[in-house]
Scaffold this motif. Structure first.
Motif, PDB file in Angstrom:
ATOM      1  N   PRO A  74      78.484 -61.459  77.799  1.00 38.91           N
ATOM      2  CA  PRO A  74      78.500 -60.155  77.151  1.00 38.91           C
ATOM      3  C   PRO A  74      78.994 -59.071  78.087  1.00 38.91           C
ATOM      4  CG  PRO A  74      76.264 -60.763  77.744  1.00 38.91           C
ATOM      5  CD  PRO A  74      77.118 -61.948  78.017  1.00 38.91           C
ATOM      6  N   ALA A  75      79.778 -58.125  77.544  1.00 42.95           N
ATOM      7  CA  ALA A  75      80.223 -56.966  78.324  1.00 42.95           C
ATOM      8  C   ALA A  75      80.464 -55.838  77.340  1.00 42.95           C
ATOM      9  CB  ALA A  75      81.508 -57.299  79.077  1.00 42.95           C
ATOM     10  N   VAL A  89      74.770 -48.930  88.802  1.00 43.69           N
ATOM     11  CA  VAL A  89      73.420 -49.444  88.578  1.00 43.69           C
ATOM     12  C   VAL A  89      72.873 -50.074  89.852  1.00 43.69           C
ATOM     13  CG1 VAL A  89      72.049 -51.114  87.310  1.00 43.69           C
ATOM     14  CG2 VAL A  89      73.817 -49.861  86.136  1.00 43.69           C
ATOM     15  N   THR A 137      74.872 -57.595  75.017  1.00 42.39           N
ATOM     16  CA  THR A 137      74.932 -56.873  76.284  1.00 42.39           C
ATOM     17  C   THR A 137      73.538 -56.509  76.786  1.00 42.39           C
ATOM     18  OG1 THR A 137      75.411 -54.935  74.956  1.00 42.39           O
ATOM     19  CG2 THR A 137      77.233 -55.875  76.179  1.00 42.39           C
ATOM     20  N   ARG A 140      67.066 -67.756  81.635  1.00 38.27           N
ATOM     21  CA  ARG A 140      66.661 -66.406  81.234  1.00 38.27           C
ATOM     22  C   ARG A 140      65.310 -66.038  81.834  1.00 38.27           C
ATOM     23  NH1 ARG A 140      68.069 -65.748  74.877  1.00 38.27           N
ATOM     24  NH2 ARG A 140      70.204 -65.088  75.158  1.00 38.27           N
ATOM     25  N   TYR A 173      74.096 -62.835  87.684  1.00 36.38           N
ATOM     26  CA  TYR A 173      73.863 -63.678  86.522  1.00 36.38           C
ATOM     27  C   TYR A 173      75.009 -63.502  85.529  1.00 36.38           C
ATOM     28  CZ  TYR A 173      71.450 -65.171  82.175  1.00 36.38           C
ATOM     29  OH  TYR A 173      71.098 -65.759  80.995  1.00 36.38           O
ATOM     30  N   LEU A 206      62.239 -56.459  89.521  1.00 42.44           N
ATOM     31  CA  LEU A 206      63.391 -55.679  89.986  1.00 42.44           C
ATOM     32  C   LEU A 206      63.969 -56.267  91.264  1.00 42.44           C
ATOM     33  CD1 LEU A 206      62.873 -51.874  89.440  1.00 42.44           C
ATOM     34  CD2 LEU A 206      64.175 -53.504  88.109  1.00 42.44           C
ATOM     35  N   THR A 254      69.101 -57.734  82.904  1.00 41.66           N
ATOM     36  CA  THR A 254      69.044 -58.559  84.103  1.00 41.66           C
ATOM     37  C   THR A 254      69.686 -57.822  85.285  1.00 41.66           C
ATOM     38  OG1 THR A 254      71.037 -59.702  83.379  1.00 41.66           O
ATOM     39  CG2 THR A 254      68.954 -60.788  82.953  1.00 41.66           C
ATOM     40  N   ALA A 258      73.080 -44.198  85.940  1.00 46.04           N
ATOM     41  CA  ALA A 258      74.196 -45.046  85.526  1.00 46.04           C
ATOM     42  C   ALA A 258      74.159 -45.299  84.026  1.00 46.04           C
ATOM     43  CB  ALA A 258      74.155 -46.367  86.291  1.00 46.04           C
ATOM     44  N   SER A 277      75.559 -57.517  70.307  1.00 46.85           N
ATOM     45  CA  SER A 277      76.662 -58.016  71.127  1.00 46.85           C
ATOM     46  C   SER A 277      76.153 -58.773  72.357  1.00 46.85           C
ATOM     47  CB  SER A 277      77.552 -56.850  71.562  1.00 46.85           C
ATOM     48  OG  SER A 277      76.841 -56.026  72.440  1.00 46.85           O
ATOM     49  N   THR A 297      65.936 -65.217  85.570  1.00 45.69           N
ATOM     50  CA  THR A 297      66.591 -63.927  85.761  1.00 45.69           C
ATOM     51  C   THR A 297      65.752 -62.778  85.211  1.00 45.69           C
ATOM     52  OG1 THR A 297      67.782 -64.268  83.697  1.00 45.69           O
ATOM     53  CG2 THR A 297      68.940 -64.829  85.714  1.00 45.69           C
ATOM     54  N   CYS A 298      64.516 -63.069  84.810  1.00 44.22           N
ATOM     55  CA  CYS A 298      63.579 -62.039  84.312  1.00 44.22           C
ATOM     56  C   CYS A 298      64.021 -61.401  83.011  1.00 44.22           C
ATOM     57  CB  CYS A 298      63.363 -60.903  85.307  1.00 44.22           C
ATOM     58  SG  CYS A 298      62.879 -61.430  86.901  1.00 44.22           S
ATOM     59  N   PHE A 299      64.810 -62.090  82.209  1.00 41.83           N
ATOM     60  CA  PHE A 299      65.158 -61.506  80.912  1.00 41.83           C
ATOM     61  C   PHE A 299      64.034 -61.742  79.910  1.00 41.83           C
ATOM     62  CE2 PHE A 299      67.503 -61.810  76.761  1.00 41.83           C
ATOM     63  CZ  PHE A 299      67.671 -60.445  76.621  1.00 41.83           C
ATOM     64  N   ILE A 300      63.462 -62.944  79.928  1.00 41.95           N
ATOM     65  CA  ILE A 300      62.280 -63.169  79.099  1.00 41.95           C
ATOM     66  C   ILE A 300      61.133 -63.633  79.986  1.00 41.95           C
ATOM     67  CG2 ILE A 300      63.410 -63.619  76.905  1.00 41.95           C
ATOM     68  CD1 ILE A 300      63.363 -66.524  77.451  1.00 41.95           C
ATOM     69  N   LYS A 301      59.920 -63.371  79.516  1.00 38.26           N
ATOM     70  CA  LYS A 301      58.761 -63.725  80.317  1.00 38.26           C
ATOM     71  C   LYS A 301      58.302 -65.126  79.960  1.00 38.26           C
ATOM     72  CE  LYS A 301      57.061 -59.073  80.907  1.00 38.26           C
ATOM     73  NZ  LYS A 301      57.080 -58.140  79.770  1.00 38.26           N
ATOM     74  N   PRO A 343      69.241 -54.494  87.869  1.00 41.37           N
ATOM     75  CA  PRO A 343      68.005 -53.858  88.349  1.00 41.37           C
ATOM     76  C   PRO A 343      67.699 -52.538  87.626  1.00 41.37           C
ATOM     77  CG  PRO A 343      69.711 -53.813  90.044  1.00 41.37           C
ATOM     78  CD  PRO A 343      70.255 -54.580  88.911  1.00 41.37           C
ATOM     79  N   PRO A 387      75.481 -64.427  81.778  1.00 42.46           N
ATOM     80  CA  PRO A 387      74.859 -65.032  80.605  1.00 42.46           C
ATOM     81  C   PRO A 387      75.873 -65.840  79.787  1.00 42.46           C
ATOM     82  CG  PRO A 387      74.445 -62.664  80.701  1.00 42.46           C
ATOM     83  CD  PRO A 387      75.504 -62.975  81.706  1.00 42.46           C
ATOM     84  N   ARG A 415      66.063 -59.189  90.359  1.00 40.94           N
ATOM     85  CA  ARG A 415      67.353 -58.820  89.763  1.00 40.94           C
ATOM     86  C   ARG A 415      68.313 -58.270  90.800  1.00 40.94           C
ATOM     87  NH1 ARG A 415      64.870 -55.555  84.711  1.00 40.94           N
ATOM     88  NH2 ARG A 415      63.765 -57.284  83.755  1.00 40.94           N
ATOM     89  N   ARG A 416      67.753 -57.599  91.834  1.00 43.32           N
ATOM     90  CA  ARG A 416      68.614 -57.037  92.865  1.00 43.32           C
ATOM     91  C   ARG A 416      69.337 -58.121  93.641  1.00 43.32           C
ATOM     92  NH1 ARG A 416      64.406 -53.359  94.251  1.00 43.32           N
ATOM     93  NH2 ARG A 416      64.800 -51.660  92.809  1.00 43.32           N
ATOM     94  N   SER A 464      69.867 -46.260  88.672  1.00 47.68           N
ATOM     95  CA  SER A 464      70.120 -47.027  87.468  1.00 47.68           C
ATOM     96  C   SER A 464      69.952 -46.154  86.237  1.00 47.68           C
ATOM     97  CB  SER A 464      69.193 -48.226  87.394  1.00 47.68           C
ATOM     98  OG  SER A 464      68.275 -48.232  88.424  1.00 47.68           O
TER      99      SER A 464
END
Lengths: 239, 243
Positions: A84-85, A101, B80, A45, A78, A70, B86, B6, B78, A48-52, B88, A80, A73-74, B3
């Motif tokens: 999740p979706a 996105v 998401t 995480r 990833y 950014l 994660t 989106a 959830s 992937t820059c989700f948490i610092k 951009p 997880p 992430r580009r 983004s």
């Protein structure tokens, strides 16, 4: 392509990741191995820059996770843990959202979808809503989402967790197929997986790296199967 | 920009792919009409929409938090949010995208009350300017409530808690400006404080816009309110998204 330098993170008084450093190059599949709660997901995480991180840093394809999240992430894909979706969306709608996105438009989008949908074999569920899918399909949709922009770096958090043996085999085949021109990190606590797909393995427990080696070298060194090596290392060295 | 668009598009679509939008619209429009006609629309013998606008704050106290509660709470529950954060997308883009989508949805709901406008136009010669400022005020008020709802939705993973907290916060801001509250407060608070409470309330600013006066201080009240709560929402999310 991935450089991790002295990454640390704690939650309250619990130290989840305690100064890990490693590098992964193109063409390598790194297996992050460790008991539950070892800090695998936290490390991923942070990359992937989700948490610092509390301390240390990492870079992905030359982008620093603190300076240019950014950019990081580009260039990475990833998946997880638990994939999740957006459940109310159809598979097609969801993949199109990811394209939106990521700025994949027009011809490129069609090309990307034509490549990724058969690759993950999700043609048959393309118009179904995600909440109606089985676990195996959900996971493949998650993979498709991560692969749609053909990333150089792929990070998969327990990609085969909860799949049946056939599906596991399928996912592993996919990973091996892509391994030549990508840099992949897979976290797992399933040892046979490491044997099947990884060219290198790092064993972590309680946030620290205990071993950085290849599955083959590990087995030769300890004259035992990976199962036994894993138990030996995580139980003795950690204490 | 990609983004942001989106996120905005996905959020707006998600209202209509679930029954949420339709349930909300039916209930909102029913009560908007019911409260208007129940409170002396005909007895007033005047062709204007005052009874409609007067009841809106009360209706919004319940209806707006119900659209806002899912914005972030659901995303966090959830998981998401881990996917979204994660990709951009910056936190600002995500927060604004979701907020504006929900705001547009509420604006659509308000626009669907147009039969009331047609009714008063048919019955007499209403002051169109007054109706237009009334709608502008309502849209701004919806935005203010929504920003508060967004914040509480980011604060709690639980949608019910997010809903209750934002209803309470919105209700306080509405009732603080009611004459009864102000009368009661003035019995023991100094005048300055009572005025301060009054000017912090939705009611005061909404009333003056509704009377047809678009003043800078009323507009800036709503703009500040929205910007403030949305910024707080962004900060909270950045802190807590993983928890």
């Amino acid at each position: 392509m991935i450089k991790v330098k002295d990454l640390r993170r704690s939650f309250g008084s619990v130290v989840a990741v305690d100064g890990i450093s490693f590098e992964v190059e193109k063409g390598q599949v790194l297996g992050l191995l460790g008991p539950n709660g070892a800090g695998k997901s936290t490390a991923m995480r942070m990359i992937t820059c989700f948490i610092k991180p509390d301390g240390g840093t990492a870079s992905v394809c030359g982008h620093d996770i603190l300076q240019d999240p950014l950019g990081v992430r580009r260039c990475l894909g990833y998946v997880p843990e638990n994939v999740p979706a957006y459940n109310e969306m159809t598979v097609g709608g969801f993949l199109n959202f990811i394209c939106d996105v990521r700025g994949i438009k027009g011809k490129n989008r069609k090309k990307a979808l034509d490549r990724v949908v058969p690759m993950c074999s999700i043609e048959s569920v393309y118009h179904q809503t995600i909440e109606t899918l089985s676990k195996g399909y959900k996971r493949r949709v998650g993979l498709a989402q991560a692969l749609i922009h053909d990333p150089e770096v792929l990070i998969l958090d327990e990609p085969t967790d909860g799949l049946d043996p056939n599906q596991k085999h399928e996912v592993r085949r996919l990973i091996s197929q892509m391994s030549q021109d990508k840099c992949i990190i897979v976290s797992t606590h399933i040892l046979e997986e490491v044997d099947a797909v990884c060219s290198r393995t790092i064993i972590i427990a309680r946030g620290k790296i205990l071993v950085d080696s290849t599955p083959k070298a590990l087995k030769e060194k300890h004259h035992a199967g990976l199962d036994e090596v894993f138990r030996k290392i995580t139980k003795t060295k950690g204490n | 920009m990609n983004s942001f668009k989106a996120v905005f598009k996905r959020e707006l679509k998600s209202y209509f792919t679930t029954p949420l939008a339709y349930v909300f619209l039916v209930i909102f429009l029913f009560f908007a009409g019911y409260l208007t006609f129940k409170q002396g629309f005909f007895e007033m013998r005047q062709a204007d929409l005052r009874p409609f606008f007067q009841n809106l704050p009360l209706l919004f106290v319940f209806m707006v938090p119900s659209t806002a509660m899912r914005l972030w709470a659901e995303e966090r529950k959830s998981g998401t949010i881990e996917l979204l954060c994660t990709l951009p997308v910056t936190i600002t883009q995500a927060v604004l995208g979701k907020f504006l989508a929900a705001w547009l949805f509420l604006t659509i709901a308000l626009a669907l009350t147009f039969p009331l406008v047609i009714t008063v136009c048919y019955l007499g010669n209403p002051d169109i300017g007054l109706i237009i400022t009334g709608y502008i005020g309502s849209v701004l008020m919806a935005g203010g409530f929504l920003a508060i709802g967004c914040f509480f939705s980011a604060l709690s993973k639980n949608q019910v808690i997010a809903f209750v907290l934002s209803v309470v916060a919105c209700a306080i801001l509405v009732f603080a400006g009611m004459p009864t509250t102000l009368d009661y407060l003035s019995t023991f608070l100094p005048r300055g404080l009572v005025n301060a409470v009054e000017s912090m309330s939705f009611q005061t600013h909404f009333d003056s816009i509704q009377r047809g006066v678009l003043e800078l201080r009323d507009l800036s009240y709503f703009v500040l309110l929205i910007v403030g709560w949305i910024t707080a929402c962004g900060i909270i999310l950045d802190e807590r998204k993983a928890g």
